[in-house]
Write a protein that holds these residues in place. Structure first.
Motif: not given
Length: 74
Positions: A17-36
């Motif tokens: 669960r921790m590993e899944r959360l890590i990659w969700t945060l990293i890729y979701g954050g990068l996607l949010a930056i690109v959308l911004g």
């Protein structure tokens, strides 16, 4: 004579669960930056929100990668 160890993952549910959360945060954050970046031309205030939240998510993911590297699999 393998140079890299093969990593098949862990069987510990907490670490999975921790590993899944890590990659969700990293890729979701990068996607949010690109959308911004794409929103920046129309709504500068909304873009700043995307930049800030995306940056915090990526930073949180990177910190969790460091924490995960220190945990042992038992």
């Amino acid at each position: 004579m393998a140079f890299f160890k093969k990593y098949n993952g862990t069987t510990n549910a907490r670490l999975v669960r921790m590993e899944r959360l890590i990659w969700t945060l990293i890729y979701g954050g990068l996607l949010a930056i690109v959308l911004g970046y794409f929103i920046d031309q129309q709504e500068a205030q909304d873009a700043a929100l995307f930049y800030n939240l995306g940056g915090l998510a990526v930073a949180g993911g990177v910190v969790m990668v460091f924490i995960r590297s220190r945990l042992r699999e038992e």
